[in-house]
Design an enzyme around this catalytic site. Structure first.
Site, PDB file in Angstrom:
ATOM      1  CD  GLU A 170      -5.595  -3.968  -7.016  1.00 56.36           C
ATOM      2  OE1 GLU A 170      -5.773  -4.875  -6.170  1.00 56.36           O
ATOM      3  OE2 GLU A 170      -4.580  -3.916  -7.729  1.00 56.36           O
ATOM      4  CD  GLU A 313       1.238  -3.203  -2.913  1.00 56.74           C
ATOM      5  OE1 GLU A 313       2.020  -2.211  -2.871  1.00 56.74           O
ATOM      6  OE2 GLU A 313       1.509  -4.297  -2.405  1.00 56.74           O
TER       7      GLU A 313
END
Length: 346
Positions: A170, A313
């Site tokens: 994310e 991420e």
């Protein structure tokens, strides 16, 4: 209302995997967690000899209205800037997913800034960022359901492409605030126990963040057993989307690697919607965020690594993809005592 069918792990395949582990040329249990992981994977894939062929890293991005309260040291513009960095191949997740030979897709679930079209960018936007949940609900119930259903839809598409291992990641400035609120509610913890420094805020900002989360939970009183209610009141679009991805992967017999704190908050949402989804989740690493340990324990998920990661991420999830593959390859490719002509302990 989210209706999704998730079958239990295939017990026959797991029994076959467990039996085969005991015949391989090694002392029983000597590969430790790898053996347990291979048995879980056999149940997910319904096949003790499954070979992992195609991997995908999903990075879901969205902005958060709660940053208006001063909970992050970075401006919201950074979300879009980092998405562009992902698309140009310059971020840590690009390097790590490439090293793990995983493809990558970036999903815009609600970034405030306009993003250019790109082959690796999928637009599944709900709105230009969530509302400020310190003052009003983060999103409507309909928006919460839509972002989860979007994640389920993408997972189903990946299944048609024969993707069999997914890493979730994310990007969203302010999303550790939403993750902390979700974790506090579902795990029944005080805000100060699950709230960390995120991108590196100082003590004053940390106290502010804790206060914002505590007041928001008191304002909205989310139902801890209702993932839609929690997401609607204190969540984020990318968190809801990833919860949908996890549900969709489970429904399609795809193993899904959970990254750090924010992804684990998404897993909490998914688990309240369908508890069986937890059986398809693999813990990648334990981050330094205090709420991450609490969320993992609540889900009964044991992380594979502890490297003090806190980037997000999907970096931790993509990093352990080769470990997952190795666990399965040991089960499928090692010789048995009989095949190798090696005497066993009996």
């Amino acid at each position: 209302m989210i209706n999704i069918n998730i079958e239990p792990l295939n017990s026959e395949a797991q029994d076959q995997a467990r039996s085969r582990q005991n015949t391989l040329t090694k002392p029983p249990g000597s590969l430790g967690k790898l053996e347990e992981l291979s048995i879980q994977l056999a149940g997910i894939y319904k096949d003790p000899l499954h070979k992992i062929e195609k991997k995908m890293t999903i990075v879901a991005a969205g902005d958060h209205g709660v940053v208006d309260e001063g909970v992050s040291q970075y401006p919201q513009d950074v979300t879009a800037q980092m998405v562009l960095n992902f698309l140009s191949g310059g971020a840590a997740i690009n390097t790590i997913s490439g090293n793990s030979q995983s493809d990558i897709i970036v999903v815009d679930t609600g970034v405030i800034s306009e993003l250019p079209s790109h082959p690796q960018l999928r637009s599944m936007r709900i709105a230009s960022g969530t509302e400020n949940f310190a003052r009003r609900s983060a999103m409507t119930v309909e928006q919460a359901e839509t972002c989860i259903n979007n994640g389920i839809e993408l997972a189903s598409e990946l299944s048609l492409q024969n993707i069999d291992l997914v890493a979730c990641g994310e990007m969203g400035i302010g999303n550790t605030t939403a993750a902390s609120a979700i974790t506090a509610v579902i795990c029944d913890q005080r805000a100060e126990y699950v709230t960390g420094r995120g991108t590196g805020i100082n003590e004053e900002s940390l106290n502010l963040k804790i206060n914002v989360i505590g007041k928001a939970i008191k304002l909205h009183n989310p139902n801890p057993t209702d993932g839609i209610d929690v997401l609607h009141k204190v969540g984020g679009f990318e968190i809801g989307f990833l919860a949908g991805v996890m549900l969709g992967c489970a429904s399609n017999n795809i193993a899904v690697l959970i990254d750090g704190f924010i992804c684990t908050a998404a897993a909490l949402i998914a688990s309240t919607i369908n508890p069986r989804s937890k059986e398809y989740m693999l813990g990648s690493h334990q981050s330094v965020e205090p709420g991450h340990v609490i969320a993992l324990e609540h889900l009964d998920i044991e992380p594979l690594l502890n490297l003090n990661l806190r980037l997000g991420e999907g970096t931790g999830a993509a990093l352990v993809m080769p470990i997952v593959e190795a666990a399965m390859k040991c089960l499928t490719d090692m010789a048995t005592f009989g095949e190798a002509g090696v005497s066993d302990s009996s």
